[in-house]
Structure formats: structure tokens, C-alpha cells
Scaffold this motif. Structure first.
Motif, PDB file in Angstrom:
ATOM      1  N   GLU A 122      -8.736 -13.791  21.764  1.00  0.00           N
ATOM      2  CA  GLU A 122      -7.593 -14.296  21.007  1.00  0.00           C
ATOM      3  C   GLU A 122      -7.518 -13.683  19.611  1.00  0.00           C
ATOM      4  O   GLU A 122      -6.643 -14.053  18.805  1.00  0.00           O
ATOM      5  CB  GLU A 122      -7.660 -15.827  20.911  1.00  0.00           C
ATOM      6  CG  GLU A 122      -8.807 -16.376  20.075  1.00  0.00           C
ATOM      7  CD  GLU A 122     -10.112 -16.506  20.836  1.00  0.00           C
ATOM      8  OE1 GLU A 122     -10.891 -17.428  20.502  1.00  0.00           O
ATOM      9  OE2 GLU A 122     -10.360 -15.700  21.738  1.00  0.00           O
ATOM     10  N   LEU A 123      -8.422 -12.746  19.310  1.00  0.00           N
ATOM     11  CA  LEU A 123      -8.413 -12.019  18.028  1.00  0.00           C
ATOM     12  C   LEU A 123      -8.420 -12.972  16.829  1.00  0.00           C
ATOM     13  O   LEU A 123      -7.636 -12.835  15.890  1.00  0.00           O
ATOM     14  CB  LEU A 123      -7.218 -11.069  17.950  1.00  0.00           C
ATOM     15  CG  LEU A 123      -7.291  -9.861  18.890  1.00  0.00           C
ATOM     16  CD1 LEU A 123      -5.989  -9.083  18.885  1.00  0.00           C
ATOM     17  CD2 LEU A 123      -8.439  -8.950  18.491  1.00  0.00           C
ATOM     18  N   ARG A 124      -9.333 -13.937  16.881  1.00  0.00           N
ATOM     19  CA  ARG A 124      -9.537 -14.803  15.726  1.00  0.00           C
ATOM     20  C   ARG A 124      -9.952 -13.952  14.527  1.00  0.00           C
ATOM     21  O   ARG A 124     -10.445 -12.829  14.669  1.00  0.00           O
ATOM     22  CB  ARG A 124     -10.648 -15.833  16.004  1.00  0.00           C
ATOM     23  CG  ARG A 124     -10.397 -16.749  17.185  1.00  0.00           C
ATOM     24  CD  ARG A 124     -11.447 -17.869  17.207  1.00  0.00           C
ATOM     25  NE  ARG A 124     -12.801 -17.369  17.053  1.00  0.00           N
ATOM     26  CZ  ARG A 124     -13.601 -17.041  18.075  1.00  0.00           C
ATOM     27  NH1 ARG A 124     -13.158 -17.113  19.321  1.00  0.00           N
ATOM     28  NH2 ARG A 124     -14.830 -16.615  17.847  1.00  0.00           N
ATOM     29  N   ASP A 125      -9.789 -14.518  13.342  1.00  0.00           N
ATOM     30  CA  ASP A 125     -10.148 -13.796  12.127  1.00  0.00           C
ATOM     31  C   ASP A 125     -11.593 -13.309  12.170  1.00  0.00           C
ATOM     32  O   ASP A 125     -11.896 -12.178  11.762  1.00  0.00           O
ATOM     33  CB  ASP A 125      -9.934 -14.681  10.898  1.00  0.00           C
ATOM     34  CG  ASP A 125      -8.466 -14.937  10.612  1.00  0.00           C
ATOM     35  OD1 ASP A 125      -7.606 -14.345  11.298  1.00  0.00           O
ATOM     36  OD2 ASP A 125      -8.179 -15.725   9.685  1.00  0.00           O
ATOM     37  N   GLY A 126     -12.490 -14.154  12.678  1.00  0.00           N
ATOM     38  CA  GLY A 126     -13.895 -13.782  12.740  1.00  0.00           C
ATOM     39  C   GLY A 126     -14.148 -12.593  13.655  1.00  0.00           C
ATOM     40  O   GLY A 126     -15.031 -11.770  13.389  1.00  0.00           O
ATOM     41  N   ILE A 127     -13.376 -12.489  14.715  1.00  0.00           N
ATOM     42  CA  ILE A 127     -13.527 -11.366  15.648  1.00  0.00           C
ATOM     43  C   ILE A 127     -13.017 -10.088  15.008  1.00  0.00           C
ATOM     44  O   ILE A 127     -13.646  -9.030  15.117  1.00  0.00           O
ATOM     45  CB  ILE A 127     -12.784 -11.662  16.967  1.00  0.00           C
ATOM     46  CG1 ILE A 127     -13.436 -12.864  17.672  1.00  0.00           C
ATOM     47  CG2 ILE A 127     -12.774 -10.440  17.868  1.00  0.00           C
ATOM     48  CD1 ILE A 127     -12.716 -13.306  18.939  1.00  0.00           C
TER      49      ILE A 127
END
Length: 328
Positions: A122-127
Motif C-alpha cells: 500500500e506504499l505507506r510512508d514508512g515503506i
């Protein structure tokens, strides 16, 4: 990418090559999940763990490049970097040359890395931060790397290869001028250990895996690695990001990626100035690779080849759109 003649599945060929390694006999059914682009990739299992057979015709590769790729990967592993691991053959070799009824091939086997392709998250900020961080650490390690044997080619070698290939296509005058324009441009750009070195070249979301268990990234497919400005990798990665998220989120996600990168490796001053030239380089290189791939044609081609040829030829239009314009 390989010429179209090599882009068909051949499980007999894959099985013949794979018998140079240990594997679970009942895992050949996994061959149905093959993929072919710059190499043929066939998954299988060894002692229950998934591994990947990679091979390509000798005529399509430079041996010194493949040897240098394997050496760089081994060096990254010794530094604790998340990267694929080569598996030695029964003869104790990471790279073998195989003679087959279908021609001669270079082949290697790699262990599958943990996690999933970043493009499938989901391309979270952390990723996104982790993706940038992984690229920054790669460049940090690259800046200290000194190969002991074969050395990967550099952008100048690639431009020379492009010109050699274009000699077979005398109508491609605009592409030839683009190669010369890029050679002149890059000759004026300073090289330092901070801004230039061995780059992955394809650090995009299908070649980087994110592992939730460790909150870290693993890189695969160093087949296109070359000596270039680190901005080349950054541009390719950000271009991939642009394709995966809504347009309105891009600038914020881009900054998160850059923050991750700078947590490991300082951005060279003025790196953004050469980004347009890096994009032009990628477009030209991609254009010529597709050009040589689709050059051969046959009567009564299978439907999949007809559709692929049409899609590839459409992609060339976009890649050539800036030919014969100044580099801004």
C-alpha cells in the motif's frame, strides 16, 4: 530486453539447465510461473525453499558484466545489505555456460528474497522511506566498492553499444544524434565518489521487495548495473513511484523517499540538474533495446508475439519524443 525469438517458454530447456543444480524433482511444476525479459526466470524449490533459475543466450550477454554483477552482489551480502544470494552449481560455480540443442546459455540460480514487491504494497510512508533508505545505502556501499576482477560497463560503454547497434538501422538518425548529444553533455559533468559509481539502474518497484518482519528492503536483478551518476538510480526509482501513487500524493512521497535516501547517503549538490539527462539516457537505452528486440519478423507469428510487438513499438514513440531537442 532479449530479442523476440527468445521470449517464449521452453520448459525442456529450463529443466536441462537446472540439472546443473540440486532441486526438488516435484517442483518443476512451478515452471508455469516463468517470466522472460532481459533473462528467462524459472522458479523451483530446493529442500522446500523457493529458488530462481536465471538464464540467457550467450549472444545476448557480456560475460564480464555477468561476472562483475555476481561479484558486486557477493560484496553487498558481506556488508549485510539486503540482496539476492547466488547458489553454487553442483560444480561449485555461481555462473555456468551450458551447451543445449537450443544454443549456448549463461545460467545462475538465486535464493528468493523475503517480502513482497514494493509495488504490491500500500506504499505507506514508512515503506517509501525504507525504499529511499535502501537506495542510499546501496550508493554508500558502491562509493567504497573496488572490484577485484571483472568490472561492469559504464554509461560510456552503453552509449558505444547503442551506436554499434544503430549501425544496423541507418534510418535511426535521430537516435544516433541523441547518443552523441548525451555523450557531450555527460562529458562536462564532474564525477566524484559522492555522485558517481556503480548503480543498480533498475531500482524500481518490481525489483525491490519489502519485508514487513524486518521493516527493510531487499533488492534483486542487478542485470542492468553500470557505472553512472547516482542521480540515474534516483530518477528511475522516483519515476517508478510516480506510476504507483495518485498524482496529488507524489511530491510528499518523493520527499519521504529523499529523506530515506539521505539518512544513508548525502545527496550530491546539484544532483537534480542532471536528472533530465538521466531520463533521456534511460529513454534512449530503452528505445534501442526494444528496436533490436522487434527487428526480426516472421510470417504467421503467434498472437502473443504480435500483441507484444505492437505494445513495444508503441512504447518506442514515447521514448523517442525528446530526440532532437536540447537537454534542459
Amino acid at each position: 530486453m532479449l530479442k523476440l525469438r527468445y521470449l517464449y517458454t521452453n520448459e525442456d530447456l529450463a529443466a536441462m539447465i537446472l540439472r546443473n543444480w540440486e532441486f526438488d524433482e516435484d517442483s518443476l511444476e512451478m515452471f508455469q510461473y516463468y517470466r522472460i525479459s532481459s533473462n528467462a526466470i524459472y522458479p523451483f524449490r530446493r529442500e522446500g525453499a523457493v529458488q530462481l533459475l536465471r538464464f540467457a543466450p550467450i549472444a545476448e550477454k557480456r560475460k564480464e558484466n555477468v561476472e562483475a554483477e555476481l561479484a558486486f552482489i557477493a560484496n553487498l551480502r558481506t556488508e549485510g545489505y539486503g540482496v539476492m544470494e547466488a547458489v553454487k552449481s553442483k560444480r561449485g560455480e555461481e555462473l555456468i555456460e551450458v551447451r543445449t540443442p537450443w544454443g549456448d546459455y549463461y545460467a545462475s540460480v538465486f535464493k528468493r528474497v523475503p517480502g513482497v514487491q514494493i509495488g504490491k504494497t500500500e506504499l505507506r510512508d514508512g515503506i517509501v522511506f525504507s525504499h529511499g533508505q535502501a537506495l542510499g545505502r546501496l550508493h554508500k556501499l558502491s562509493s567504497h566498492y573496488e572490484p577485484m576482477g571483472s568490472k561492469r560497463w559504464c554509461y560510456e560503454d552503453v552509449l558505444m553499444w547503442i551506436e554499434e547497434e544503430l549501425a544496423e538501422f541507418p534510418q535511426e538518425t535521430a537516435a544516433l544524434r541523441e547518443a552523441e548529444r548525451l555523450r557531450v553533455y555527460f562529458a562536462q559533468v564532474p564525477k566524484t565518489v559522492r555522485n558517481y559509481g556503480l548503480v543498480h539502474y533498475d531500482f524500481e518497484y518490481d525489483n525491490v521487495f519489502y519485508d514487513e518482519a524486518t521493516s527493510s528492503c531487499y533488492a534483486i536483478d542487478f542485470d542492468d548495473a553500470m557505472y553512472h551518476w547516482y542521480a540515474m538510480d534516483i530518477e528511475q526509482a522516483l519515476d517508478s513511484l510516480k506510476d504507483c501513487i495518485p498524482e496529488e500524493s507524489y511530491e510528499r512521497k518523493k520527499q519521504i523517499f529523499i529523506d530515506g535516501y539521505q539518512s544513508e547517503h548525502e545527496l550530491a549538490e546539484g544532483f537534480e540538474a542532471i536528472v533530465p539527462a538521466c531520463r533521456r539516457f534511460a529513454n534512449l537505452y530503452g528505445y534501442v533495446r526494444v528496436l533490436r528486440s522487434v527487428a526480426e519478423q516472421w510470417e504467421n507469428e503467434p498472437e502473443w508475439m504480435v500483441r507484444l510487438r505492437e505494445r513495444l513499438e508503441r512504447s518506442m514513440v514515447g521514448k523517442a519524443s525528446q530526440f532532437d531537442t536540447d537537454i534542459q
